[in-house]
Write an enzyme that holds these catalytic residues in place. Structure first.
Site, PDB file in Angstrom:
ATOM      1  N   GLY A   1       0.833  -1.206   0.000  1.00 47.99           N
ATOM      2  CA  GLY A   1       0.000   0.000   0.000  1.00 47.99           C
ATOM      3  C   GLY A   1       0.862   1.248   0.000  1.00 47.99           C
ATOM      4  N   ASN A   2       0.236   2.371   0.276  1.00 46.11           N
ATOM      5  CA  ASN A   2       1.005   3.615   0.392  1.00 46.11           C
ATOM      6  C   ASN A   2       0.385   4.478   1.484  1.00 46.11           C
ATOM      7  OD1 ASN A   2      -1.016   5.473  -0.849  1.00 46.11           O
ATOM      8  ND2 ASN A   2      -0.669   4.128  -2.607  1.00 46.11           N
ATOM      9  N   ARG A   3       0.970   5.643   1.696  1.00 52.59           N
ATOM     10  CA  ARG A   3       0.633   6.450   2.872  1.00 52.59           C
ATOM     11  C   ARG A   3      -0.517   7.424   2.633  1.00 52.59           C
ATOM     12  NH1 ARG A   3       5.114   5.477   6.046  1.00 52.59           N
ATOM     13  NH2 ARG A   3       6.976   4.952   4.870  1.00 52.59           N
ATOM     14  N   SER A   4      -1.213   7.330   1.517  1.00 55.43           N
ATOM     15  CA  SER A   4      -2.270   8.314   1.240  1.00 55.43           C
ATOM     16  C   SER A   4      -3.419   8.179   2.245  1.00 55.43           C
ATOM     17  CB  SER A   4      -2.810   8.121  -0.177  1.00 55.43           C
ATOM     18  OG  SER A   4      -3.881   9.003  -0.394  1.00 55.43           O
TER      19      SER A   4
END
Ligand code: PMT
Length: 474
Positions: free
Chosen positions: A241-244
């Site tokens: 995933g990512n930090r958004s």
């Protein structure tokens, strides 16, 4: 410079200010005035009379403001709008500094022979005027009558100071101290905001506070916004995933709803609540977000007026997803494959769909998450096929993932990049949608009523006759 604004101290954060420069030797001080306004957080654009350009080059003010300088009352902008009319409608205050005796006379009599008088005539935002000239000229009854007339219009006059003048004499005619002019701009906006706000709301709307649109300039428009991060499964338990957080896209959705748009919000993984009133489409993976976008861009043509891709879409995903939880091992190698570029694909579907259907082409906006430098942004703008690209350096403190603030630069194919100061995400949203509104208006078919009041044909002389160069006060 705008980038140096301390958001905690800035009093004009996100405010759009026009600085009008007329033909006085004090024109050189407008450079510092622009910088001071930017330090307060304002997005500044500059209008000049032709005579002002004899004292100071447009390149200086264009470089500082990062906007083209309007010097010609007859000129059209790259988007086809008339420069002084767009200034009149796009800014929240106009400050004319220095203002010559000639300009005061023209303004007092409504003679729109230059971009600044034309913009002042066309606008209903506050106007602040800081005269500068020789002492004898300022005290002349004609000038004093013109100043009194401008006061009747409701303009704020920042009285010139006493002191040494360019003529070598002393007297009242020196441009007021720049901080005094900036204070007058702050006060003019504060007064305008509090008079526009419903009673009790003024305190929330002071300059520098997050702004909330009271316009309905997106009424009847369908805006699709993506927000949050996509996730790509490794096995039934783990994912990439990512930090958004979704804050940026959701801020845009809130502003769009407040401005009357109908909003479809395609969400990946988010950590904040979406606004009531938006049509929500939940997605997990890039493939699911792709399906949501495809449903909105059928072959018959796009179903929206604007697409804004603020989501952080995974660029890679595991080539295969393990059906069971992977056991703990000493090493694990996961083979990744690229995901499709959803924005580029949607832009192409839009292009083909509008060509086939004859529908109006929607405005397409991408975001670019960069680290360390925005150098790759112009190429992304081109590669994604979008009208606007909002680039942020996600490694910069206060910008990018999870923060409530963001510092962005807006790239477009037809204008130079516009660097905004550090703002709240809601303020970034508002300024971005302002630019989208302008572009929507520019794509209106000629037969439909324009969203802006029609500009008067500019039949008056384009040049400022007789600038008071020799006797102008500094
Ligand atoms: O959500 P927040 O915590 O508020 O953080 C905001 C943000 C940092 C996520 C946002 O400001 C931002 O920069 N969004 C874009 C993130 C991104 O994916 O950037 P990119 O440079 O990798 O992609 C460029 C554009 O292509 C983006 O519009 C993206 O949505 C799109 N894209 C990317 C990859 C892909 N496979 N398909 C796409 O459509």
């Amino acid at each position: 410079m705008s980038g140096q604004a301390d958001p905690a101290m800035a009093r004009l954060t996100g405010r759009r200010v026009a600085v009008g420069v007329t033909g006085s030797i004090a024109a050189y001080k407008s450079v510092e005035l622009v910088r001071l306004l930017q330090t307060e957080g304002a997005d500044v654009r500059v209008l000049m009379t032709p005579a002002a350009t004899a004292f100071i080059g447009t390149l200086t003010l264009e470089t500082l403001s990062r906007h083209p300088v309007d010097t010609d009352v007859l000129a059209l902008q790259a988007d086809g709008r008339i420069g002084h009319i767009s200034a009149a409608h796009d800014v929240e205050v106009i400050v004319v500094a220095p203002a010559t005796a000639h300009w005061l006379g023209a303004m007092a009599n409504g003679l729109a022979s230059d971009s600044i008088t034309a913009a002042c005539l066309a606008t209903d935002v506050p106007v602040v005027v800081a005269p500068a000239m020789d002492g004898g000229m300022y005290s002349h009854p004609a000038t004093q009558a013109n100043v009194a007339r401008l006061r009747e219009f409701g303009y704020t006059i920042v009285e010139p100071g006493e002191g040494f003048l360019a003529s070598g004499m002393t007297g009242r005619g020196r441009l007021a101290d720049l901080p005094q002019i900036v204070d007058a701009v702050v006060q003019a906006i504060a007064a305008a905001v509090s008079s526009a706000a419903p009673s009790g709301a003024a305190a929330d709307s002071a300059p520098g506070a997050p702004t909330s649109s009271t316009r309905s300039d997106l009424a009847g428009r369908h805006i699709v916004i993506s927000a949050g991060g996509t996730t790509e499964s490794i096995d039934p338990v783990r994912f990439i995933g990512n930090r958004s957080s979704g804050k940026m896209g959701i801020a845009i959705a809130r502003d769009a709803l407040d401005r009357g748009a109908s909003v479809t919000l395609i969400l990946g993984h988010v950590s904040v609540d979406p606004p009531a009133g938006a049509h929500i489409v939940r997605t997990e993976t890039a493939t699911e977000m792709q399906a949501a976008l495809r449903a909105l861009t059928p072959p018959e043509g796009p179903t929206f007026d604007v697409l804004i891709m603020a989501a952080a879409v995974a660029d890679f995903r595991p080539r295969t997803v393990a059906p069971k939880k992977l056991p703990r091992t000493a090493d694990l190698t996961i083979e990744l494959e690229p995901t499709p570029d959803l924005l580029a694909e949607t832009a192409e579907r839009v292009r083909v769909g509008t060509a086939a259907s004859g529908l109006r082409r929607p405005i397409l906006v991408g975001f670019a998450a960069e680290t360390g430098s925005l150098d790759r942004a112009p190429e992304k703008l081109r590669a994604k096929g979008v009208d606007l690209l909002v680039a942020n350096d996600v490694a910069e403190p206060g910008s990018g993932f999870g923060t409530d603030t963001n510092r962005v630069t807006i790239y477009a194919t037809d204008m130079s990049p516009q660097a905004l100061p550090l703002l709240t995400k809601r303020e970034v949203a508002e300024l971005l949608l302002d630019r989208v509104v302008v572009r929507l208006a520019a794509t209106e078919p000629a037969t439909e009523p324009a969203t802006e009041p029609a500009a008067e044909p500019a039949t008056e002389p384009a040049t400022e006759p007789g600038a008071e160069r020799a006797r102008a006060g500094a």
